[in-house]
Design a protein around this motif. Structure first.
Motif, PDB file in Angstrom:
ATOM      1  N   PHE A   1     -15.645 -13.693  11.932  1.00  0.00           N
ATOM      2  CA  PHE A   1     -16.872 -12.945  11.650  1.00  0.00           C
ATOM      3  C   PHE A   1     -17.979 -13.935  11.295  1.00  0.00           C
ATOM      4  N   PRO A   2     -19.230 -13.650  11.682  1.00  0.00           N
ATOM      5  CA  PRO A   2     -20.311 -14.530  11.243  1.00  0.00           C
ATOM      6  C   PRO A   2     -20.574 -14.396   9.739  1.00  0.00           C
ATOM      7  N   GLU A   3     -20.202 -13.248   9.149  1.00  0.00           N
ATOM      8  CA  GLU A   3     -20.347 -13.038   7.708  1.00  0.00           C
ATOM      9  C   GLU A   3     -19.057 -13.490   7.005  1.00  0.00           C
ATOM     10  N   ASP A   4     -19.101 -13.597   5.674  1.00  0.00           N
ATOM     11  CA  ASP A   4     -17.924 -13.952   4.877  1.00  0.00           C
ATOM     12  C   ASP A   4     -17.107 -12.685   4.619  1.00  0.00           C
ATOM     13  N   VAL A   5     -16.473 -12.153   5.641  1.00  0.00           N
ATOM     14  CA  VAL A   5     -15.746 -10.893   5.532  1.00  0.00           C
ATOM     15  C   VAL A   5     -14.322 -11.148   5.056  1.00  0.00           C
ATOM     16  N   HIS A   6     -13.886 -10.313   4.122  1.00  0.00           N
ATOM     17  CA  HIS A   6     -12.524 -10.388   3.598  1.00  0.00           C
ATOM     18  C   HIS A   6     -12.153  -8.999   3.094  1.00  0.00           C
ATOM     19  N   TYR A   7     -10.905  -8.834   2.705  1.00  0.00           N
ATOM     20  CA  TYR A   7     -10.453  -7.558   2.157  1.00  0.00           C
ATOM     21  C   TYR A   7     -10.110  -7.733   0.681  1.00  0.00           C
ATOM     22  N   LEU A   8     -10.327  -6.674  -0.081  1.00  0.00           N
ATOM     23  CA  LEU A   8      -9.971  -6.645  -1.496  1.00  0.00           C
ATOM     24  C   LEU A   8      -8.952  -5.515  -1.671  1.00  0.00           C
ATOM     25  N   PRO A   9      -7.675  -5.848  -1.901  1.00  0.00           N
ATOM     26  CA  PRO A   9      -6.649  -4.812  -2.060  1.00  0.00           C
ATOM     27  C   PRO A   9      -6.790  -4.048  -3.376  1.00  0.00           C
ATOM     28  N   GLU A  10      -6.506  -2.755  -3.310  1.00  0.00           N
ATOM     29  CA  GLU A  10      -6.512  -1.893  -4.494  1.00  0.00           C
ATOM     30  C   GLU A  10      -5.252  -1.037  -4.460  1.00  0.00           C
ATOM     31  N   ILE A  11      -4.624  -0.863  -5.612  1.00  0.00           N
ATOM     32  CA  ILE A  11      -3.475   0.028  -5.737  1.00  0.00           C
ATOM     33  C   ILE A  11      -3.944   1.222  -6.573  1.00  0.00           C
ATOM     34  N   HIS A  12      -3.850   2.411  -6.005  1.00  0.00           N
ATOM     35  CA  HIS A  12      -4.251   3.642  -6.690  1.00  0.00           C
ATOM     36  C   HIS A  12      -2.994   4.375  -7.137  1.00  0.00           C
ATOM     37  N   TYR A  13      -3.007   4.858  -8.382  1.00  0.00           N
ATOM     38  CA  TYR A  13      -1.891   5.629  -8.936  1.00  0.00           C
ATOM     39  C   TYR A  13      -2.374   7.050  -9.208  1.00  0.00           C
ATOM     40  N   PHE A  14      -1.515   8.030  -8.923  1.00  0.00           N
ATOM     41  CA  PHE A  14      -1.888   9.434  -9.084  1.00  0.00           C
ATOM     42  C   PHE A  14      -0.888  10.166  -9.960  1.00  0.00           C
ATOM     43  N   SER A  15      -1.369  11.187 -10.658  1.00  0.00           N
ATOM     44  CA  SER A  15      -0.504  12.048 -11.473  1.00  0.00           C
ATOM     45  C   SER A  15       0.205  13.046 -10.559  1.00  0.00           C
ATOM     46  N   ALA A  16       1.158  13.794 -11.127  1.00  0.00           N
ATOM     47  CA  ALA A  16       1.877  14.820 -10.369  1.00  0.00           C
ATOM     48  C   ALA A  16       0.906  15.858  -9.804  1.00  0.00           C
ATOM     49  N   GLY A  17      -0.208  16.065 -10.469  1.00  0.00           N
ATOM     50  CA  GLY A  17      -1.207  17.016 -10.005  1.00  0.00           C
ATOM     51  C   GLY A  17      -2.155  16.451  -8.956  1.00  0.00           C
ATOM     52  N   GLY A  18      -1.962  15.181  -8.578  1.00  0.00           N
ATOM     53  CA  GLY A  18      -2.803  14.561  -7.565  1.00  0.00           C
ATOM     54  C   GLY A  18      -4.074  13.933  -8.084  1.00  0.00           C
ATOM     55  N   ASN A  19      -4.199  13.798  -9.408  1.00  0.00           N
ATOM     56  CA  ASN A  19      -5.388  13.173  -9.989  1.00  0.00           C
ATOM     57  C   ASN A  19      -5.204  11.664 -10.093  1.00  0.00           C
ATOM     58  N   LEU A  20      -6.247  10.923  -9.743  1.00  0.00           N
ATOM     59  CA  LEU A  20      -6.217   9.466  -9.870  1.00  0.00           C
ATOM     60  C   LEU A  20      -6.095   9.100 -11.342  1.00  0.00           C
ATOM     61  N   THR A  21      -5.098   8.280 -11.696  1.00  0.00           N
ATOM     62  CA  THR A  21      -4.893   7.903 -13.092  1.00  0.00           C
ATOM     63  C   THR A  21      -5.204   6.444 -13.382  1.00  0.00           C
ATOM     64  N   HIS A  22      -5.125   5.578 -12.354  1.00  0.00           N
ATOM     65  CA  HIS A  22      -5.304   4.146 -12.601  1.00  0.00           C
ATOM     66  C   HIS A  22      -5.541   3.445 -11.269  1.00  0.00           C
ATOM     67  N   VAL A  23      -6.314   2.353 -11.300  1.00  0.00           N
ATOM     68  CA  VAL A  23      -6.532   1.521 -10.118  1.00  0.00           C
ATOM     69  C   VAL A  23      -6.302   0.070 -10.507  1.00  0.00           C
ATOM     70  N   ASP A  24      -5.460  -0.617  -9.747  1.00  0.00           N
ATOM     71  CA  ASP A  24      -5.287  -2.067  -9.884  1.00  0.00           C
ATOM     72  C   ASP A  24      -6.066  -2.732  -8.758  1.00  0.00           C
ATOM     73  N   GLU A  25      -6.817  -3.792  -9.077  1.00  0.00           N
ATOM     74  CA  GLU A  25      -7.587  -4.514  -8.069  1.00  0.00           C
ATOM     75  C   GLU A  25      -7.159  -5.970  -8.050  1.00  0.00           C
ATOM     76  N   LEU A  26      -6.890  -6.489  -6.867  1.00  0.00           N
ATOM     77  CA  LEU A  26      -6.619  -7.919  -6.709  1.00  0.00           C
ATOM     78  C   LEU A  26      -7.959  -8.587  -6.474  1.00  0.00           C
ATOM     79  N   ARG A  27      -8.305  -9.541  -7.300  1.00  0.00           N
ATOM     80  CA  ARG A  27      -9.624 -10.173  -7.201  1.00  0.00           C
ATOM     81  C   ARG A  27      -9.671 -11.323  -6.199  1.00  0.00           C
ATOM     82  N   ARG A  28      -8.545 -11.658  -5.616  1.00  0.00           N
ATOM     83  CA  ARG A  28      -8.505 -12.724  -4.604  1.00  0.00           C
ATOM     84  C   ARG A  28      -8.903 -12.159  -3.251  1.00  0.00           C
ATOM     85  N   LYS A  29      -9.709 -12.905  -2.533  1.00  0.00           N
ATOM     86  CA  LYS A  29     -10.130 -12.498  -1.198  1.00  0.00           C
ATOM     87  C   LYS A  29      -8.953 -12.636  -0.229  1.00  0.00           C
TER      88      LYS A  29
END
Length: 149
Positions: free
Chosen positions: A65-93
């Protein structure tokens, strides 16, 4: 320029699987809107398919890519009711090389300000390094590519 399959493993420290009761989802968020040739890429995150501790996802190769494109992984955790409870983010590109494959084989790039001690030149480009192996009477050699200064 291609979409490629990327694979890896996901779990808690200790390499134990995240319980299905936590309903984890692994997402790869592109760093920005980008372009390659005539194609414009939206910054919509890509969801990985999880099977036990293994995951797979289709991502775009990012090194050309001509830009500095990378991905940032995120892990989303949900409750039994389907509500988002927590997000983990990896800060490494995460940059995806040609051909994709296992994330364990991807080149790792130092974060800004990182100090890496190793024998020989660094295995990544665009970094300043000191060559302690070739000390001369004038001192040590410092290499600084133009793009890193």
């Amino acid at each position: 320029m291609a979409a490629v399959t990327v694979t890896g493993s996901l779990g808690f420290f200790g390499r134990e699987a995240i319980p299905s009761s936590r309903a984890p989802e692994l997402w790869f968020r592109p760093s920005e809107v980008a372009s390659k040739g005539a194609f414009l890429f939206a910054s919509e995150p890509r969801k990985a398919t999880l099977t036990g501790t293994s995951w797979t996802v289709t991502l775009e190769e990012t090194y050309d890519f001509p830009e500095d494109v990378h991905y940032l992984p995120e892990i989303h955790y949900f409750s039994a009711g389907g509500n988002l409870t927590h997000v983990d983010e990896l800060r490494r590109k995460i940059r995806v090389p040609a051909g994709g494959g296992s994330i364990s084989n991807f080149p790792t790039e130092p974060q800004p300000g990182a100090i890496i001690v190793d024998a020989g030149p660094p295995k990544v480009t665009g970094v300043v390094y000191i060559d302690w192996a070739n000390v001369t009477s004038d001192g040590v050699l410092v290499y600084a590519p133009e793009s890193s200064v």
